[in-house]
Write a protein that holds these residues in place. Structure first.
Motif, short mmCIF file in Angstrom:
data_model
loop_
_atom_site.label_atom_id
_atom_site.label_comp_id
_atom_site.label_asym_id
_atom_site.label_seq_id
_atom_site.Cartn_x
_atom_site.Cartn_y
_atom_site.Cartn_z
N ALA B 126 0.83 -1.20 0.00
CA ALA B 126 0.00 0.00 0.00
C ALA B 126 0.87 1.26 0.00
O ALA B 126 0.61 2.21 -0.73
CB ALA B 126 -0.92 -0.01 1.22
N GLN B 127 1.90 1.22 0.82
CA GLN B 127 2.76 2.40 0.93
C GLN B 127 3.57 2.61 -0.35
O GLN B 127 3.80 3.75 -0.77
CB GLN B 127 3.69 2.26 2.13
N ARG B 128 3.98 1.52 -0.97
CA ARG B 128 4.80 1.66 -2.18
C ARG B 128 4.02 2.13 -3.38
O ARG B 128 4.59 2.77 -4.28
CB ARG B 128 5.49 0.32 -2.49
N VAL B 129 2.73 1.83 -3.42
CA VAL B 129 1.93 2.28 -4.56
C VAL B 129 2.05 3.80 -4.73
O VAL B 129 2.33 4.31 -5.82
CB VAL B 129 0.44 1.90 -4.38
N ARG B 130 1.89 4.51 -3.63
CA ARG B 130 1.98 5.97 -3.70
C ARG B 130 3.39 6.41 -4.06
O ARG B 130 3.59 7.29 -4.90
CB ARG B 130 1.57 6.57 -2.36
N MET B 131 4.37 5.79 -3.39
CA MET B 131 5.77 6.11 -3.64
C MET B 131 6.12 5.90 -5.10
O MET B 131 6.75 6.74 -5.73
CB MET B 131 6.66 5.18 -2.81
N ARG B 132 5.68 4.76 -5.61
CA ARG B 132 6.06 4.42 -6.98
C ARG B 132 5.49 5.42 -7.97
O ARG B 132 6.19 5.87 -8.87
CB ARG B 132 5.60 3.00 -7.32
N SER B 133 4.23 5.79 -7.76
CA SER B 133 3.64 6.70 -8.74
C SER B 133 4.24 8.10 -8.60
O SER B 133 4.41 8.81 -9.59
CB SER B 133 2.12 6.71 -8.64
N ALA B 134 4.58 8.47 -7.38
CA ALA B 134 5.25 9.77 -7.18
C ALA B 134 6.62 9.75 -7.86
O ALA B 134 7.00 10.69 -8.55
CB ALA B 134 5.40 10.07 -5.71
N PHE B 135 7.34 8.64 -7.70
CA PHE B 135 8.67 8.52 -8.30
C PHE B 135 8.58 8.54 -9.82
O PHE B 135 9.36 9.21 -10.50
CB PHE B 135 9.34 7.21 -7.84
N ARG B 136 7.62 7.80 -10.33
CA ARG B 136 7.48 7.70 -11.77
C ARG B 136 7.16 9.07 -12.37
O ARG B 136 7.73 9.47 -13.38
CB ARG B 136 6.38 6.70 -12.12
N GLU B 137 6.29 9.78 -11.66
CA GLU B 137 5.88 11.09 -12.17
C GLU B 137 7.02 12.10 -12.12
O GLU B 137 7.19 12.91 -13.02
CB GLU B 137 4.69 11.59 -11.35
N ALA B 138 7.79 12.02 -11.02
CA ALA B 138 8.86 13.01 -10.84
C ALA B 138 10.10 12.69 -11.66
O ALA B 138 10.86 13.59 -12.02
CB ALA B 138 9.21 13.11 -9.36
N GLY B 139 10.33 11.42 -11.92
CA GLY B 139 11.49 11.05 -12.74
C GLY B 139 12.74 10.74 -11.94
O GLY B 139 12.86 11.14 -10.78
N PRO B 140 13.69 10.03 -12.57
CA PRO B 140 14.86 9.51 -11.88
C PRO B 140 15.76 10.59 -11.26
O PRO B 140 16.23 10.41 -10.14
CB PRO B 140 15.63 8.78 -12.99
N GLU B 141 15.96 11.70 -11.97
CA GLU B 141 16.83 12.74 -11.42
C GLU B 141 16.22 13.32 -10.16
O GLU B 141 16.90 13.55 -9.16
CB GLU B 141 17.09 13.85 -12.43
N ALA B 142 14.90 13.59 -10.21
CA ALA B 142 14.21 14.13 -9.05
C ALA B 142 14.31 13.17 -7.87
O ALA B 142 14.54 13.58 -6.73
CB ALA B 142 12.75 14.41 -9.38
N VAL B 143 14.18 11.88 -8.15
CA VAL B 143 14.25 10.88 -7.09
C VAL B 143 15.64 10.86 -6.46
O VAL B 143 15.78 10.79 -5.24
CB VAL B 143 13.88 9.49 -7.64
#
Lengths: 170, 170
Positions: B126-143
């Motif tokens: 459950a916690q990773r779902v949000r993380m993953r979509s935030a990461f995907r949206e922001a992109g690798p450099e942002a992460v």
DNA sequence: GAGTTTACGTCAGCCTTGTTGACTTTCCAA
DNA sequence: TTGGAAAGTCAACAAGGCTGACGTAAACTC
């Protein structure tokens, strides 16, 4: 999802930063960093009769002077009973002033007093010291990424509140 | 420091990202984002008799199987009485197993049971779902920037724990 | 103008999760 | 063999969440 991959790689991109392991590490980073984030103001607050809840109220009243109780409830995400307990002590101690609304007399508009502003300054100074040195060390690009991820992590409603505060304070 | 500048600009760099206003916004971003960060597992936990404290214990026991109580105390940053209360219920409910140490029988080594692993999976999914979509949206450099800032924000002791967990889990 | 809704405050009671302090048992190590 | 560390337990307490119920005043609506 349980195979160690964040997603099946149907595109050519390198999506290694979305693996479960990377996400787990990020979750831990959030946990540990948030502890650091609150540590400095917490240390100041224990010496007074206050806690983190008082800090949050003071922060947002300073940030949005004249805000109503209802508006503050939305920002903080707590019940009015919970907020009221905090607000009562802050008003009694002369850190916050409550003014009956002019156009709508049901509303109370909240302001920091001189003493309230002083405490706010003390607390946010302490919190910013850590932030500033972390930002300086990580550099501008990292900070941009940091903020970008945080923003996309918020619930839409919170993101909206966040953006409004940003716009109203330069 | 109170003049709206993060620092006097004695170098040629653009240090606008260190202004007090930028730091205030980042503080608010941390606050709102952390709410989002905990929201999903919290929703699951209310249906059971558990809270965030149980989630944290389960997370770190899963992450470092066989960890001792003392070690866990360091990771969580709470008192042993507080942790013990949580641990007791988890053990009683058959989610955590406590094994007396072989070399040092004073120590208790903690493991998740099958049921414990199942709950851990549910919560972290459950916690990773949000993380993953935030990461995907922001992109690798942002992460990368996100993680870099979080790491420099931790207390040194926490950073050390964080790095050790990272190394021991790929 | 009467009735409803909204904003706020408050009382009472409950839960989780943190704290301190005191005490016991176990067991390692000097 | 004795001192002290590690673990656990009990008791008491506080902060800060929550729900539910109730009261008041103001504003809105029909």
């Amino acid at each position: 999802m349980a195979d160690g991959r964040g997603t099946s790689s149907h595109s050519g991109e390198n999506l290694l930063f979305l693996t479960d392991e990377q996400l787990r590490q990020a979750i831990e980073a959030m946990f540990f960093a948030y502890r650091g984030f609150t540590a400095d103001p917490d240390r100041i607050l224990v010496d007074m009769a206050y806690g983190r809840a008082h800090h949050r109220a003071i922060h947002f009243i300073n940030r949005a002077p004249g805000t109503t109780v209802n508006n503050l409830l939305g920002l903080l995400g707590v019940t009015k009973q919970s907020l009221n307990r905090v607000l009562r002590t802050l008003i009694a101690d002369g850190l916050v002033e409550s003014q009956v609304g002019k156009s709508d007399k049901r509303e109370r508009h909240l302001y920091l007093t001189e003493a309230g502003r002083a405490l706010e300054q003390t607390l946010s100074d302490a919190q910013r010291v850590r932030m500033r040195s972390a930002f300086r060390e990580a550099g501008p690009e990292a900070v941009a990424g940091f903020r970008s991820v945080l923003e996309t992590m918020m619930d839409p409603e919170m993101r909206h509140s966040y953006q409004r505060l940003k716009e109203n304070s330069g």
